[in-house]
Scaffold this active site. Sequence first.
Site, short mmCIF file in Angstrom:
data_model
loop_
_atom_site.label_atom_id
_atom_site.label_comp_id
_atom_site.label_asym_id
_atom_site.label_seq_id
_atom_site.Cartn_x
_atom_site.Cartn_y
_atom_site.Cartn_z
CB CYS A 1 -0.96 -0.01 1.19
SG CYS A 1 -1.85 -1.56 1.33
CG HIS B 1 -2.46 4.47 5.01
ND1 HIS B 1 -2.31 4.31 3.65
CD2 HIS B 1 -2.56 3.21 5.52
CE1 HIS B 1 -2.32 3.02 3.35
NE2 HIS B 1 -2.47 2.33 4.46
CD GLU C 1 -2.70 7.81 8.97
OE1 GLU C 1 -3.64 7.03 8.73
OE2 GLU C 1 -2.20 8.56 8.10
CE LYS D 1 -5.77 4.17 1.64
NZ LYS D 1 -4.89 5.31 2.00
CG HIS E 1 -6.69 0.81 0.55
ND1 HIS E 1 -5.60 1.05 -0.25
CD2 HIS E 1 -6.19 0.53 1.78
CE1 HIS E 1 -4.50 0.92 0.46
NE2 HIS E 1 -4.83 0.61 1.71
CG PHE F 1 -0.40 -5.90 3.76
CD1 PHE F 1 -0.97 -6.08 5.00
CD2 PHE F 1 -1.23 -5.96 2.64
CE1 PHE F 1 -2.33 -6.29 5.14
CE2 PHE F 1 -2.58 -6.17 2.77
CZ PHE F 1 -3.13 -6.33 4.02
#
Lengths: 423, 430
Positions: free
Chosen positions: A173, A313, A324, A345, A350, A410
């Site tokens: 990502c 994010h 975050e 998002k 996403h 990830f």
Amino acid sequence: MSERVFVTGLGAVTGLGLDVAALWQGLCQGRSAIRRWQPEGVSDFPVRYAAPVDWNAFQCAYRSAFWWQTPMERRSRFGLAAAEQAVNDAGLTLLAGDERRLGVAIGSGAPERDPSDLLLALGSDGPDWQRLYRRFAELNPNSGLVNGNDQLATLIARRFDLAGPVLHFSTPCAGAAHAIGHGFRMIRRGEVDAMVVGGADSVLNLPTMIGLLLLGAPSIAEKYGDTLCRPFDRDRSGLVAAEGGAVLVLESERSALERGARVYAEIVGFGSAMDAYCITAPHPEGRGAALAMQRALRDAQLTPDDIDHINAHGTSTPLNDPAETLAIRQVFGDCAGRIAISSNKSMLGHLIAAAGAPECIATVLAVRDGRVPPTLNLSQPDETCDLDYVPGSSARAMPVRAALCNSFGFGGLNACIAVQRHA
Amino acid sequence: MLDAVALTGIGVVAPTGLGLDALWQRWLSGRDALSPFAQPQLRSRRIARYGQVPNEARVAAREAVPYKLRRFGTEPAFWAVHAVGEAIGDAAMDWDGVPEERRGLFSGQGDYTSPNFGSLQRAVSQAKGRDGALDLVLLAQEALNRRGADPSMSIKGLANNALALASLTWRCRGVGVAFVQNEAAGIAALRQALFELQQGRCDVAVVLATGSYAEALTLAELLRRGLLGEQAVAALQSFDEAASGAVLGEGAVALLLERRQDAVARGARIHGLVHAPGSYAGVRSQIELGLGEHEDQGYQGAFNEAVGAAEQPPWYGPATAVLADGRGVPALDAHEAQSLARVFDTEVAISCPRPVTGVIPAAGALLDLALASRVLADGLLPAVPGLIRPIEPQLGWARGEAALRRFEQAWCLQQGFSGFYSAVALTRAA
């Protein structure tokens, strides 16, 4: 001496539309691309919502392109279309320079797999590679199985005759953010004059979605319908997958000035860090994320006081959003509460490996226009998410001197890009 | 202008087994480490030989990965983790004394589709209808409800798998990035590592590259492009008139890099100084074998960039060794040899280790760099194994006995199957 790096071209194909105007207007107007979705042929798949590109509209717009008949993955088509938009937007004089000083950096994720290709891999008692190998020609030529993972970067280089660095990043990502960040640094170091950077991805196929679902990543919530993507909300329940591509042209100040290019904004810093915590989950205190933001600020020679906006994010997953938030608090301290934070998002879904690209474009335009898009569906703030996430459904008008754009992937890979208004 | 950085640690997992020394000794001996192509689920009459990582090395590499992480990884990722550990050991540094936030990790990895297929194997088998078609509803049910798929399939399918496992195993929390672009990936990772080190964004940079060609679709693609010869190729004959195609292989390499002054300050043994690689994208078509538009400038472009980027440009002379790419594909080798003839004069000694291991994705160019350290240290440039009738015979090909000479620098060259040219120099540390 390091070069200043300007953004001079933008292109995007997303669920919000087939160009940058549609993306930016959609984000500012709080329009969501998330809709009912099912994998082809599977009506009861647990994941029921996604943010796909309008394929019919995309076909109509691009089927006359000379590359349309070239076998390639769906994501590569989105990326190539976005790259064409971005280069055209930057002005074709961009390509008049030394081709060795023009490069490409792209982030994308796992190959797209056609389920029928999987069938070809199997004999009566398991995978039969020999059989597959013999029947190679029967595989779907558009499938990721027969196209290299770095196909898009190569296609863009060939399309525009670029002979500089051709790089393909694979940092899930954070892929597109890494591509943008490292492209920025190559220009700043004086290695190249311009880079076509960004990402494209499409995970909206059955095998990839099965993989994501087995990891517990996507939301399967029923309660909220197409408003299930709820970053920083108490009822956030997972990501909503999307597809698309977005590309930026980054250019040295010298090159941009020489050809009189329009400048959207300036990229001033990039930071990255690894969590080294867990392969499938972020560090609960956002240590890697905080490090990435600190490094981007340092790289940009900015202080927390200089930042007015963070494009988060903000995945709408139970683990990311509080981590975050903690990371932002750690980096910005007392300033954290006055920063306008938004999650694109909530509207775009996403885009996985490509996510950082449209979000970077949104950050660039937020800085240019002084408008910060909202975080949609944030109706019940989580007590662990206690910052200003610009709730509501319309953009907030405010001066944005500088902004950060976060992408975390990830495997514990974190990236952050710093953008500043062009003076 | 950039300072060269010190190469202080090397780790290797190759068809010759674990460690650089085994690979070096095999190259010196002139014997290859290829074996009959015998993959458990893949057989081919067209592919006779392959550079396979031996079983004992596979087992050792797997053991290097913490047990709890093994379910997330693929074999090439395990090799990479092992290679990183070996590089740290070789550098003889106090790893725990390096702050985790200052450990940079940069990876290049090949494409893998095998885990993707294997992970869905049971579900796909169950979902095959009587008519032979795939029932997608059943596929989803089997995969999701009956655990007919590997829950870690997404993680294994990611091309940053090696980076993720290595960062967790070796506690790297500094800057990190993963590239996946076949043979060019290792060089891209190296280039990034050099810049991050030189900019002070990390104190130690570990560059890892890993890959395997034992994968049905990649093999099919390479065969289709005519890169593996018309008939089964018994040996990789780099730059020989008799060459008929490439022989493939697999492996991993890790290089531990430090700023020169840091390495000197801690009294480290320096294998050599790595200079910024130059690269040039010929962007050869992935579909047909043929040279791209700019390829006549390929190596020259890479050299120009490498020399231009260096603070003290390494160039060439009698004390230069060249480790060329030599994939055994006649058209590619001819193009490379002609390029070498344009760039170097006949005094420069040229060799190629490719016949020993076969062509290794992602890791090949970095393995050459590891071997170059031994060329400098031992003052020996082993011959090109099996080179009898060289193309461009006027060039200074190393043949017969190893060339005994005090080499001051070694250039490692690569054009890859895809036309991504690179040139990187390793020079002797003062």
